[in-house]
Design a protein around this motif. Structure first.
Motif, PDB file in Angstrom:
ATOM      1  N   ARG A 233       0.832  -1.201   0.000  1.00 57.24           N
ATOM      2  CA  ARG A 233       0.000   0.000   0.000  1.00 57.24           C
ATOM      3  C   ARG A 233       0.866   1.250   0.000  1.00 57.24           C
ATOM      4  N   SER A 234       1.907   1.222   0.788  1.00 56.14           N
ATOM      5  CA  SER A 234       2.802   2.371   0.857  1.00 56.14           C
ATOM      6  C   SER A 234       3.437   2.640  -0.508  1.00 56.14           C
ATOM      7  N   ALA A 235       4.015   1.600  -1.083  1.00 55.87           N
ATOM      8  CA  ALA A 235       4.683   1.764  -2.378  1.00 55.87           C
ATOM      9  C   ALA A 235       3.693   2.218  -3.439  1.00 55.87           C
ATOM     10  N   LEU A 236       2.493   1.635  -3.415  1.00 58.96           N
ATOM     11  CA  LEU A 236       1.507   1.962  -4.441  1.00 58.96           C
ATOM     12  C   LEU A 236       0.913   3.349  -4.242  1.00 58.96           C
ATOM     13  N   ALA A 237       0.711   3.738  -3.002  1.00 57.06           N
ATOM     14  CA  ALA A 237       0.145   5.064  -2.742  1.00 57.06           C
ATOM     15  C   ALA A 237       1.073   6.139  -3.302  1.00 57.06           C
ATOM     16  N   PHE A 238       2.360   6.010  -3.016  1.00 56.07           N
ATOM     17  CA  PHE A 238       3.274   7.045  -3.498  1.00 56.07           C
ATOM     18  C   PHE A 238       3.565   6.888  -4.985  1.00 56.07           C
ATOM     19  N   ASP A 239       3.489   5.681  -5.484  1.00 58.72           N
ATOM     20  CA  ASP A 239       3.602   5.466  -6.926  1.00 58.72           C
ATOM     21  C   ASP A 239       2.478   6.227  -7.627  1.00 58.72           C
ATOM     22  N   MET A 240       1.268   6.106  -7.081  1.00 61.90           N
ATOM     23  CA  MET A 240       0.111   6.794  -7.649  1.00 61.90           C
ATOM     24  C   MET A 240       0.290   8.313  -7.563  1.00 61.90           C
ATOM     25  N   ILE A 241       0.756   8.780  -6.420  1.00 63.14           N
ATOM     26  CA  ILE A 241       0.931  10.225  -6.233  1.00 63.14           C
ATOM     27  C   ILE A 241       1.961  10.778  -7.224  1.00 63.14           C
ATOM     28  N   VAL A 242       3.064  10.058  -7.358  1.00 62.21           N
ATOM     29  CA  VAL A 242       4.097  10.501  -8.299  1.00 62.21           C
ATOM     30  C   VAL A 242       3.569  10.455  -9.729  1.00 62.21           C
ATOM     31  N   ARG A 243       2.850   9.376 -10.063  1.00 65.42           N
ATOM     32  CA  ARG A 243       2.288   9.284 -11.414  1.00 65.42           C
ATOM     33  C   ARG A 243       1.313  10.418 -11.688  1.00 65.42           C
ATOM     34  N   TYR A 244       0.520  10.753 -10.674  1.00 62.26           N
ATOM     35  CA  TYR A 244      -0.448  11.831 -10.894  1.00 62.26           C
ATOM     36  C   TYR A 244       0.267  13.168 -11.110  1.00 62.26           C
ATOM     37  N   PHE A 245       1.276  13.435 -10.304  1.00 64.89           N
ATOM     38  CA  PHE A 245       2.032  14.682 -10.496  1.00 64.89           C
ATOM     39  C   PHE A 245       2.665  14.714 -11.883  1.00 64.89           C
ATOM     40  N   ARG A 246       3.179  13.584 -12.318  1.00 61.61           N
ATOM     41  CA  ARG A 246       3.816  13.554 -13.647  1.00 61.61           C
ATOM     42  C   ARG A 246       2.758  13.700 -14.738  1.00 61.61           C
ATOM     43  N   TYR A 247       1.601  13.120 -14.498  1.00 61.08           N
ATOM     44  CA  TYR A 247       0.474  13.294 -15.432  1.00 61.08           C
ATOM     45  C   TYR A 247       0.143  14.788 -15.555  1.00 61.08           C
ATOM     46  N   LEU A 248       0.280  15.518 -14.443  1.00 56.51           N
ATOM     47  CA  LEU A 248       0.042  16.965 -14.463  1.00 56.51           C
ATOM     48  C   LEU A 248       1.259  17.750 -14.964  1.00 56.51           C
TER      49      LEU A 248
ATOM     50  N   SER B 212      -4.036   4.712 -15.922  1.00 59.64           N
ATOM     51  CA  SER B 212      -2.592   4.496 -15.793  1.00 59.64           C
ATOM     52  C   SER B 212      -2.036   5.210 -14.555  1.00 59.64           C
ATOM     53  N   VAL B 213      -2.719   6.235 -14.087  1.00 62.45           N
ATOM     54  CA  VAL B 213      -2.277   6.911 -12.863  1.00 62.45           C
ATOM     55  C   VAL B 213      -2.348   5.920 -11.686  1.00 62.45           C
ATOM     56  N   MET B 214      -3.347   5.051 -11.726  1.00 59.67           N
ATOM     57  CA  MET B 214      -3.471   4.035 -10.682  1.00 59.67           C
ATOM     58  C   MET B 214      -2.775   2.735 -11.098  1.00 59.67           C
ATOM     59  N   GLY B 215      -2.224   2.731 -12.282  1.00 59.43           N
ATOM     60  CA  GLY B 215      -1.517   1.539 -12.752  1.00 59.43           C
ATOM     61  C   GLY B 215      -2.442   0.380 -13.071  1.00 59.43           C
ATOM     62  N   ILE B 216      -3.692   0.691 -13.430  1.00 57.44           N
ATOM     63  CA  ILE B 216      -4.605  -0.381 -13.820  1.00 57.44           C
ATOM     64  C   ILE B 216      -5.007  -0.219 -15.285  1.00 57.44           C
ATOM     65  N   LEU B 217      -5.597  -1.279 -15.844  1.00 57.09           N
ATOM     66  CA  LEU B 217      -6.026  -1.314 -17.246  1.00 57.09           C
ATOM     67  C   LEU B 217      -4.859  -1.069 -18.200  1.00 57.09           C
ATOM     68  N   GLN B 218      -3.669  -1.515 -17.801  1.00 58.85           N
ATOM     69  CA  GLN B 218      -2.494  -1.258 -18.611  1.00 58.85           C
ATOM     70  C   GLN B 218      -2.154  -2.401 -19.554  1.00 58.85           C
ATOM     71  N   GLU B 219      -2.912  -3.499 -19.471  1.00 56.13           N
ATOM     72  CA  GLU B 219      -2.702  -4.562 -20.443  1.00 56.13           C
ATOM     73  C   GLU B 219      -3.697  -4.375 -21.577  1.00 56.13           C
ATOM     74  N   LYS B 220      -3.401  -5.010 -22.702  1.00 54.67           N
ATOM     75  CA  LYS B 220      -4.387  -5.036 -23.774  1.00 54.67           C
ATOM     76  C   LYS B 220      -5.561  -5.846 -23.244  1.00 54.67           C
ATOM     77  N   ALA B 221      -6.753  -5.301 -23.417  1.00 60.76           N
ATOM     78  CA  ALA B 221      -7.938  -5.949 -22.844  1.00 60.76           C
ATOM     79  C   ALA B 221      -8.030  -7.413 -23.278  1.00 60.76           C
ATOM     80  N   HIS B 222      -7.799  -7.635 -24.543  1.00 63.33           N
ATOM     81  CA  HIS B 222      -7.886  -9.005 -25.059  1.00 63.33           C
ATOM     82  C   HIS B 222      -6.883  -9.918 -24.348  1.00 63.33           C
ATOM     83  N   ASP B 223      -5.661  -9.423 -24.174  1.00 68.00           N
ATOM     84  CA  ASP B 223      -4.617 -10.239 -23.540  1.00 68.00           C
ATOM     85  C   ASP B 223      -4.972 -10.529 -22.087  1.00 68.00           C
ATOM     86  N   TYR B 224      -5.443  -9.502 -21.401  1.00 68.94           N
ATOM     87  CA  TYR B 224      -5.817  -9.680 -19.993  1.00 68.94           C
ATOM     88  C   TYR B 224      -6.886 -10.747 -19.862  1.00 68.94           C
ATOM     89  N   LEU B 225      -7.929 -10.638 -20.686  1.00 70.21           N
ATOM     90  CA  LEU B 225      -9.045 -11.576 -20.577  1.00 70.21           C
ATOM     91  C   LEU B 225      -8.628 -12.972 -21.021  1.00 70.21           C
TER      92      LEU B 225
END
Length: 489
Positions: A43-58, A411-424
């Motif tokens: 949770r710690s790693a992911l929370a700050f990963d998300m925060i950093v990704r969001y800042f970079r998105y901005l 992608s800010v949350m690091g989800i839905l990053q695979e091709k939908a077909h591949d994931y399924l």
RNA sequence: GGCGGCGUAGCCAAGCGGCUAAGGCACUGGUCUGCAAAACCAUGAUUCAGCGGUUCAAAUCCGCUCGCCGCCUCCA
């Protein structure tokens, strides 16, 4: 639009403004490496990963430092138990940490300094504190003089008197005051040690972050993060050390995330009620764990359970199914066909990014952000269902843009990053391994069933469907043919 | 004992003074289907732990009560 963040120091949400325009300096306390990481660490790693990704998105530049504590009492103890050196043990679990982080798709911080590689910086810092009489050597140890720092307690909201009243502090005759904490520890025979002006020893826990953050980010920087359990004493002590040494504010904004709990109790190594990251990843796709962790705002407690993980998986699958159905739209639309998407659905999709930013700007509200993704997926599904065989160009563009935006925001949350077909497809394969029937057999049975259906032999058709259902296979008939999925419990 | 947080439908979870209290999961009804499944549509809190107060207006602010959790010791 500006980002508002809850600042532990002021106990308020504040508009965030980096010291240097466009450039954010962030320091996060990393792991003490002596064991595998549990979901709380994730949770710690992911929370700050998300925060950093969001800042970079901005479009902010982010300098992100996360340290490794690779020398401390627990590491020494564990290394002795395992008949190895602290260095070998610490490095081994740093490697294991990276295995987990890579699987979770956590971006590497800008730098990941190790405590043992910054002993000189710590000795320098301790020396400065002694020169200012904020610290004192005693029998090979060095202690911080808590009573001399006026601001002590301002981060955790405690008064020195209150702390002393209820304190469970070990008696230590080297200390001038029981609240004083150690900056440098004299080493016992056989323990790893470094030379210092006060004799051979090793650094205390708190000094490492003060020394390393100063080296890489300067005397004052924008954000310091960690788990809520680090507020006191770790961050309180860091603040006291740094501000006393530098005579400047240490950090503008303190971000602390909540715990992962199990049956509403904190997950921790001392309670023994923890699950490691790899325990979870053995049963769930990494994005399911990410989706679960971001289903609650980062400051709230998050209760882990199998049911909650199943719930997260169902939700993630739903979003992937939506993306897959957009991918299946073939070719361009017709410019002559009338658009069928309703004004409301068009607005839902075109306002998605703005609403997402509004949610994230409010102290990184990922729970709301996920809600916006679901609303968008629903609008897409609705339009697709109503689509004609010759869909309009406008509708096709709207759907494709909508799906693209969903993936971008997710992608800010690091989800839905695979091709939908591949994931399924991967999911299907993984599930096939759990049941005693091959895909060929399934497809053969579907073929037989469709033949029976053509002959309107419903009894035969239903019998085949029931037969597959006994293997947990559910069929989906559509105009495009018959598909199948594994039934959820 | 000191300090802090939380309590919103069956479950999870947004909402932080004023649009019909987001969204997800589960449930139920409908459309679709030979019947199903999936998808879509619809339905569910006159109400936000309880009691008072402030306000033209409160889930949102204040006070008290109850319940749960965390920190005060290593901890993400």
């Amino acid at each position: 639009m500006s980002v508002k963040i809850y600042n532990t120091l002021t106990r308020k949400k504040e508009t965030f403004q980096p010291l240097e325009t466009g450039h954010i300096k962030l320091y996060v306390c990393g792991i003490t490496s002596y064991d595998y990481c549990h979901i709380g660490h994730a949770r710690s790693a992911l929370a700050f990963d998300m925060i950093v990704r969001y800042f970079r998105y901005l479009d902010y530049k982010v300098t992100y430092i996360r340290n490794f504590t690779d020398i401390d009492d627990k590491i020494i103890k564990r290394a002795a138990e395992q008949n190895t050196t602290t260095e070998e043990l610490a490095n081994r679990f740093i490697d294991e940490f990276y295995v987990d982080m890579d699987k979770l798709g956590v971006d590497r911080p800008t730098m990941e300094p190790k405590a043992t590689e910054h002993i000189q910086e710590m000795i320098d810092l301790i020396g400065e504190l002694i020169d200012k009489d904020m610290a004192y050597p005693a029998n090979g140890d060095v202690y911080y003089r808590v009573g001399s720092f006026a601001g002590y307690g301002k981060l955790s909201g405690r008064k020195l008197e209150d702390m002393q009243a209820g304190a469970r502090i070990q008696i230590n005759e080297n200390k001038d005051d029981p609240m004083d904490f150690v900056l440098w520890k004299a080493s016992k025979p056989g323990e790893p040690s470094w030379e210092s002006p006060w004799g051979d020893g090793r650094p205390g826990w708190h000094i490492e972050c003060s020394a390393m953050s100063r080296k890489y980010l300067g005397d004052t920087f924008d954000i310091h993060g960690g788990g809520q359990d680090l507020i006191f004493p770790h961050h309180e002590n860091e603040l006291a050390q740094s501000e006393a040494a530098n005579n400047k504010p240490y950090v503008n904004m303190w971000i602390h995330h909540g715990f992962v709990t199990i049956r509403d109790e904190k997950m921790s190594k001392s309670l023994g009620n923890f699950l490691t990251i790899r325990d979870i990843l053995a049963h769930y796709h990494p994005e399911v764990l990410r989706f679960f962790i971001f289903s609650t705002q980062y400051r709230n407690p998050l209760d882990f359970s199998e049911a909650a993980m199943q719930n997260a998986m169902t939700g993630l699958d739903r979003l992937y199914e939506c993306l897959a159905s957009v991918d299946k739209l073939s070719g361009d639309g017709s410019p002559d066909t009338k658009q069928i998407a309703s004004a409301k659905d068009i607005t839902k999709l075109t306002s998605m990014e703005e609403r997402f930013q509004k949610a994230m700007n409010n102290d990184f509200n990922t729970a709301l952000a996920q809600g916006i993704l679901f609303e968008s997926a629903k609008a897409i599904n609705k339009i697709i269902r109503q689509l004609d065989k010759q869909p309009s160009q406008k509708d096709v563009d709207l759907l494709k843009d909508g799906a693209t935006t969903i993936v971008k925001l997710a992608s800010v949350m690091g989800i839905l990053q695979e091709k939908a077909h591949d994931y399924l497809a991967a999911k299907k394969t993984a599930m096939l391994n759990q049941i005693e029937i091959s895909e060929e057999e399934i497809l053969q049975l579907i073929k037989e069933r469709n033949q029976a259906r053509d002959e309107k032999n419903w009894a035969r058709s239903d019998a085949i469907r029931d037969q597959l259902l006994s293997h947990n296979i559910e069929l989906k008939d559509s105009s495009a043919g018959t598909g199948w999925t594994i039934k959820k419990d």
